[in-house]
Scaffold this motif. Structure first.
Motif, PDB file in Angstrom:
ATOM      1  N   SER A  99      -1.859 -46.793   4.833  1.00 33.96           N
ATOM      2  CA  SER A  99      -1.581 -45.381   4.601  1.00 33.96           C
ATOM      3  C   SER A  99      -2.597 -44.509   5.328  1.00 33.96           C
ATOM      4  O   SER A  99      -3.779 -44.837   5.395  1.00 33.96           O
ATOM      5  CB  SER A  99      -1.618 -45.073   3.105  1.00 33.96           C
ATOM      6  N   ARG A 113       1.447 -40.831   5.712  1.00 37.45           N
ATOM      7  CA  ARG A 113       2.244 -41.828   6.419  1.00 37.45           C
ATOM      8  C   ARG A 113       1.935 -43.222   5.895  1.00 37.45           C
ATOM      9  O   ARG A 113       0.787 -43.545   5.590  1.00 37.45           O
ATOM     10  CB  ARG A 113       1.949 -41.770   7.919  1.00 37.45           C
ATOM     11  N   TYR A 114       2.967 -44.047   5.872  1.00 40.36           N
ATOM     12  CA  TYR A 114       2.829 -45.434   5.421  1.00 40.36           C
ATOM     13  C   TYR A 114       3.443 -46.376   6.433  1.00 40.36           C
ATOM     14  O   TYR A 114       4.480 -46.087   7.017  1.00 40.36           O
ATOM     15  CB  TYR A 114       3.546 -45.642   4.075  1.00 40.36           C
ATOM     16  N   ARG A 131      12.774 -46.559   9.244  1.00 36.36           N
ATOM     17  CA  ARG A 131      11.962 -45.363   8.985  1.00 36.36           C
ATOM     18  C   ARG A 131      12.729 -44.444   8.047  1.00 36.36           C
ATOM     19  O   ARG A 131      13.935 -44.258   8.212  1.00 36.36           O
ATOM     20  CB  ARG A 131      11.663 -44.631  10.289  1.00 36.36           C
ATOM     21  N   ALA A 141      10.098 -40.993   2.004  1.00 38.85           N
ATOM     22  CA  ALA A 141      10.062 -41.427   0.597  1.00 38.85           C
ATOM     23  C   ALA A 141       9.715 -40.237  -0.287  1.00 38.85           C
ATOM     24  O   ALA A 141       8.723 -39.544  -0.054  1.00 38.85           O
ATOM     25  CB  ALA A 141       9.032 -42.532   0.398  1.00 38.85           C
ATOM     26  N   SER A 184       0.249 -42.480  -4.193  1.00 41.79           N
ATOM     27  CA  SER A 184       0.042 -41.489  -3.149  1.00 41.79           C
ATOM     28  C   SER A 184      -1.092 -40.545  -3.525  1.00 41.79           C
ATOM     29  O   SER A 184      -1.347 -40.292  -4.700  1.00 41.79           O
ATOM     30  CB  SER A 184       1.334 -40.690  -2.970  1.00 41.79           C
ATOM     31  N   VAL A 208       4.535 -50.326   6.116  1.00 40.51           N
ATOM     32  CA  VAL A 208       4.693 -51.469   5.218  1.00 40.51           C
ATOM     33  C   VAL A 208       5.262 -52.606   6.052  1.00 40.51           C
ATOM     34  O   VAL A 208       6.292 -52.446   6.708  1.00 40.51           O
ATOM     35  CB  VAL A 208       5.637 -51.139   4.041  1.00 40.51           C
ATOM     36  N   VAL A 268       0.382 -53.014   3.200  1.00 34.63           N
ATOM     37  CA  VAL A 268       0.683 -51.586   3.090  1.00 34.63           C
ATOM     38  C   VAL A 268      -0.508 -50.817   3.659  1.00 34.63           C
ATOM     39  O   VAL A 268      -1.641 -51.015   3.223  1.00 34.63           O
ATOM     40  CB  VAL A 268       0.958 -51.165   1.629  1.00 34.63           C
ATOM     41  N   VAL A 328       7.592 -43.050   5.911  1.00 40.08           N
ATOM     42  CA  VAL A 328       7.415 -44.487   5.711  1.00 40.08           C
ATOM     43  C   VAL A 328       8.115 -45.258   6.829  1.00 40.08           C
ATOM     44  O   VAL A 328       9.260 -44.967   7.174  1.00 40.08           O
ATOM     45  CB  VAL A 328       7.985 -44.936   4.343  1.00 40.08           C
TER      46      VAL A 328
END
Length: 154
Positions: A124, A145-146, A9, A12, A54, A148, A122, A63
């Protein structure tokens, strides 16, 4: 059933609506970040590079990157604003995080002990609020928030 092998975590740095996950050994890339970035496209894949667009212009996105030993369980796409999937090839087994405004950050994500082909998803969420806060205050810390997820390609 697939097993989670790593979770990382981090925040980014998003600049000009973008950040990137890119092969750590970027000298081998035919198109390094941010060359040929596609404005407005949520996910753009290049050899050894994953560009993420984004909703907010300038902010810090939360992330979470997960590495799995097989296809991960369904995350429930209905709770996410955006979702995309593709393939990523790594020559080193390490992914570096890049920012449009800062360049390469100090965040690296080990995928494995070496090179390989990976599937990537991915997800989001929080995009409209990040867009609103970014426009009104110039920043939005952790609002977008992402998730991946990487797992070996067969």
């Amino acid at each position: 059933m697939a097993n989670l092998t790593r979770r990382v975590r981090f925040g980014a740095d998003v600049g000009y609506h973008s950040f990137c996950l890119q092969e750590s050994d970027d000298a081998t890339l035919p198109v390094p970040y941010p060359d040929d970035s596609v404005f407005g496209q949520f996910l753009t894949l290049f050899p050894g590079r994953i560009d993420i667009f984004s909703a907010g212009h300038t902010h810090t996105a939360a992330v979470t990157v997960e590495v799995w030993d097989g296809r991960p369980p369904d995350e429930g796409r209905e709770k996410w604003d955006e979702y995309a999937e593709g393939e990523y090839v790594s020559t080193s087994g390490i992914v570096a995080v890049w920012s449009m405004s800062l360049g390469r950050t100090d965040q690296d994500i080990p995928l494995s002990d070496g090179a390989g082909r990976w599937n990537v998803q991915v997800h989001s969420a929080g995009r409209s609020e990040a867009e609103r806060q970014s426009a009104e205050t110039g920043t939005a810390d952790g609002v977008e928030r992402y998730l991946v997820r990487f797992w070996p390609a067969e």
